[in-house]
Design an enzyme around this catalytic site. Sequence first.
Site, PDB file in Angstrom:
ATOM      1  N   GLU A 133       0.833  -1.205   0.000  1.00  0.00           N
ATOM      2  CA  GLU A 133       0.000   0.000   0.000  1.00  0.00           C
ATOM      3  C   GLU A 133       0.870   1.259   0.000  1.00  0.00           C
ATOM      4  O   GLU A 133       0.569   2.238  -0.679  1.00  0.00           O
ATOM      5  CB  GLU A 133      -0.909  -0.025   1.232  1.00  0.00           C
ATOM      6  CG  GLU A 133      -2.087   0.894   1.139  1.00  0.00           C
ATOM      7  CD  GLU A 133      -3.040   0.661   2.309  1.00  0.00           C
ATOM      8  OE1 GLU A 133      -4.062   0.005   2.096  1.00  0.00           O
ATOM      9  OE2 GLU A 133      -2.727   1.117   3.426  1.00  0.00           O
ATOM     10  N   GLU A 137       2.190   1.657  -3.398  1.00  0.00           N
ATOM     11  CA  GLU A 137       1.093   2.063  -4.293  1.00  0.00           C
ATOM     12  C   GLU A 137       0.832   3.559  -4.139  1.00  0.00           C
ATOM     13  O   GLU A 137       0.644   4.278  -5.127  1.00  0.00           O
ATOM     14  CB  GLU A 137      -0.185   1.266  -3.959  1.00  0.00           C
ATOM     15  CG  GLU A 137      -1.341   1.607  -4.901  1.00  0.00           C
ATOM     16  CD  GLU A 137      -2.659   0.970  -4.468  1.00  0.00           C
ATOM     17  OE1 GLU A 137      -2.679   0.172  -3.519  1.00  0.00           O
ATOM     18  OE2 GLU A 137      -3.683   1.306  -5.093  1.00  0.00           O
ATOM     19  N   CYS A 154      -8.366  -1.924   4.059  1.00  0.00           N
ATOM     20  CA  CYS A 154      -8.232  -3.156   4.848  1.00  0.00           C
ATOM     21  C   CYS A 154      -9.433  -3.423   5.756  1.00  0.00           C
ATOM     22  O   CYS A 154      -9.519  -4.479   6.367  1.00  0.00           O
ATOM     23  CB  CYS A 154      -6.936  -3.169   5.646  1.00  0.00           C
ATOM     24  SG  CYS A 154      -6.607  -1.666   6.485  1.00  0.00           S
ATOM     25  N   SER A 158      -7.316   1.810  -2.289  1.00  0.00           N
ATOM     26  CA  SER A 158      -6.079   1.081  -2.583  1.00  0.00           C
ATOM     27  C   SER A 158      -6.448  -0.307  -3.097  1.00  0.00           C
ATOM     28  O   SER A 158      -7.386  -0.926  -2.599  1.00  0.00           O
ATOM     29  CB  SER A 158      -5.251   0.956  -1.302  1.00  0.00           C
ATOM     30  OG  SER A 158      -4.276  -0.042  -1.472  1.00  0.00           O
ATOM     31  N   LYS A 164     -15.331  -9.552   8.085  1.00  0.00           N
ATOM     32  CA  LYS A 164     -14.205 -10.350   7.562  1.00  0.00           C
ATOM     33  C   LYS A 164     -14.698 -11.709   7.049  1.00  0.00           C
ATOM     34  O   LYS A 164     -14.081 -12.288   6.163  1.00  0.00           O
ATOM     35  CB  LYS A 164     -13.146 -10.565   8.650  1.00  0.00           C
ATOM     36  CG  LYS A 164     -12.275  -9.349   8.896  1.00  0.00           C
ATOM     37  CD  LYS A 164     -11.189  -9.202   7.845  1.00  0.00           C
ATOM     38  CE  LYS A 164     -10.433  -7.895   8.040  1.00  0.00           C
ATOM     39  NZ  LYS A 164      -9.658  -7.511   6.846  1.00  0.00           N
ATOM     40  N   GLU A 178     -15.626 -10.869   3.657  1.00  0.00           N
ATOM     41  CA  GLU A 178     -14.426 -10.627   2.825  1.00  0.00           C
ATOM     42  C   GLU A 178     -13.815 -11.956   2.377  1.00  0.00           C
ATOM     43  O   GLU A 178     -13.463 -12.129   1.210  1.00  0.00           O
ATOM     44  CB  GLU A 178     -13.386  -9.814   3.615  1.00  0.00           C
ATOM     45  CG  GLU A 178     -12.086  -9.583   2.839  1.00  0.00           C
ATOM     46  CD  GLU A 178     -10.988  -8.962   3.682  1.00  0.00           C
ATOM     47  OE1 GLU A 178     -11.260  -8.043   4.475  1.00  0.00           O
ATOM     48  OE2 GLU A 178      -9.822  -9.406   3.549  1.00  0.00           O
ATOM     49  N   GLU A 215     -13.211 -12.661  -5.342  1.00  0.00           N
ATOM     50  CA  GLU A 215     -11.930 -12.026  -5.719  1.00  0.00           C
ATOM     51  C   GLU A 215     -10.786 -12.469  -4.818  1.00  0.00           C
ATOM     52  O   GLU A 215      -9.616 -12.239  -5.148  1.00  0.00           O
ATOM     53  CB  GLU A 215     -12.028 -10.493  -5.595  1.00  0.00           C
ATOM     54  CG  GLU A 215     -13.094  -9.830  -6.444  1.00  0.00           C
ATOM     55  CD  GLU A 215     -14.434  -9.733  -5.737  1.00  0.00           C
ATOM     56  OE1 GLU A 215     -14.570 -10.238  -4.601  1.00  0.00           O
ATOM     57  OE2 GLU A 215     -15.368  -9.165  -6.332  1.00  0.00           O
ATOM     58  N   CYS A 261     -10.234  -1.569  14.591  1.00  0.00           N
ATOM     59  CA  CYS A 261     -10.562  -2.994  14.804  1.00  0.00           C
ATOM     60  C   CYS A 261     -10.691  -3.351  16.287  1.00  0.00           C
ATOM     61  O   CYS A 261     -11.403  -4.303  16.618  1.00  0.00           O
ATOM     62  CB  CYS A 261      -9.494  -3.878  14.177  1.00  0.00           C
ATOM     63  SG  CYS A 261      -9.302  -3.568  12.428  1.00  0.00           S
TER      64      CYS A 261
END
Length: 582
Positions: A284, A287, A304, A324, A363, A366, A371, A508
């Site tokens: 990241e 990037e 994230c 990102s 999560k 996710e 993907e 988190c």
Amino acid sequence: MNESQEMVKLTINNIPIEVPKGTKIMQAAQTIGIDIPHLCYHEDQRIKAHCRLCSVEVTGKKRLLAACSTEVWEGMDVHTDTQIVRDTQVSILQLMLANHHKDCLSCPRNQNCDLQRLCSRFNILESHLPSVVKEEPRIETNPSIVRDPSKCIRCGRCIRACKDVQGIAALTYAGRSSDIVVTTAFNKPMEATDCILCGQCSLVCPTGAIVEKDDTQKVLDALQDNTKHVIVQVAPSVRVALGDAFGLEPGAIVTGQMVTALKLLGFDKVFDTNFGADLTIMEEGHEFLHRLNNDGVLPMMTSCSPGWVNYMEKHFPSCIDHLSSAKSPMSMFGAIAKTYYAQQAGLKPQEIVTVSIMPCTAKKFEAARPEMGRDGYQDVDIVLTTRELIKLIKYVGLSIGKLPENDFDSPLGLASGAGAIFGATGGVMEAALRTVYEKVTGKTLEKVEFMDVRGFDGIKEATIHLPGRDVRIAVAHTLKNARKIMEQVKKGTSPYDFIEIMACPGGCIGGGGQPIGTTNAIRKQRIAALYEIDRTLPIRKSHENPDIQTLYQDFLGEPLSERAHELLHTHYHKVDKPYQFD
Ligand code: SF4
Ligand code: SF4
Ligand code: SF4
Ligand code: FES
């Protein structure tokens, strides 16, 4: 206490006390150790005064008053345990039970339920009223959250969490009078609404009406399967939250004991998501520099937090290019585990089961995204919340506080302090700046703490001076705050270059899968614990992690390389129709 604050004298159960003007009866009683029963009240929420369970008698008043919403006054004489108060409270609980599916033994909130605890406190062993419970099935249509309307006591806490904290309002009251229910718009499944599966509603629900999807049995089955190599990774915020459920002080750091517990549960290897966090910073951070130097899309936004990504896809699809492309630490870890680690261990990816312990219900979603995997397998196979890990640890009879300490396994277990602070709001930005600064300047960053991005403010801003360019950054937590930033990004008026957003309050450490009872005060103690972990680690910058350096030398090449892109980056897209789950 402010010295100039006006004080009020009153008595509660004949005990004289003095508290600041404006204090509610409930808090005044707490100062002398009296816990007035309550259900709709939550210390971080606006007062609702729905359930009336906190009713108390006040001399001179004909009716009982709600202790959660009534301010004390000079000379007030409060009684919290008279016969009429007790009878009222028992009647309210009895009415709730008459409308409640009382299958405590098979309920996910058994032993951790406010309704059950209060019934036990009032010695209510059975309900005397005829049952009027409406038989409604549990709604289990997505990988993250389960609703059980037959357990709902209509306290409204979930509605407040969704609307006031996240600014989403996916849950609402519907119907009137005794037919009132808590539901979604048109009673759709949560994933088919504006809901982003963050789980903040499940964290404040006092009963089993909203819970995380329970995947503990899947893990137990995998651990019993001798043909599988089962590895586990643990997010940074879990090690400072787990102790709560075992009677330790909020924010207690139980990293070593947690590793021992996971080894005793039978995992073949116990690794650290913080390693994945260091990897995320490498990708990241580079990037961001690439976008900065090549007129890329700015501001770049962190990706994230899966609740935040879901929010972006559903609510601001025109801004998706700002996210990102770097995967989250969890998913990067999973991809490396099934490729690099599989090679090293002489295993096929299909022989490895990757389990993640996360503070987050989103999560689970996710991990299930198409993907997040390749060649017919997912990066992460099973996600458990902190609450589910607590269940497993209790299931095998372990007590975290008493276990000896152990180290994470190698090579995906060594992490920097930068990886550790990912769990706190501002942590991803601070970790990225430690690496970006050194990459750009070529100088050693002596003072690694970026205090401007720390703290519990909803939105934090700072300017970082890099050679030839000032970089303007912002950090936001909760989606109500994110929306303010996103309105600017959408209009093209955002003053920032780099933005960190975390869906949950405090980041988190306050995730929707953390232990029941999490409050903002506890969130702050967990944040302090993460900074303490960072302060005491020998390596505090992601790019200085020797195992990360070896991973690039031996396997990935450079950050943003073709292989890094294939494994560690992803793409997001507008969600115009609901996801379908098996
Ligand atoms: S929500 Fe609480 S009272 Fe209701 S069944 Fe579950 S544990 Fe029992
Ligand atoms: S999961 Fe989050 S967004 Fe969905 S209803 Fe609950 S609080 Fe709202
Ligand atoms: S779902 Fe839970 S938090 Fe929401 S109203 Fe029902 S009992 Fe209260
Ligand atoms: S806790 Fe006071 S009315 Fe519900």
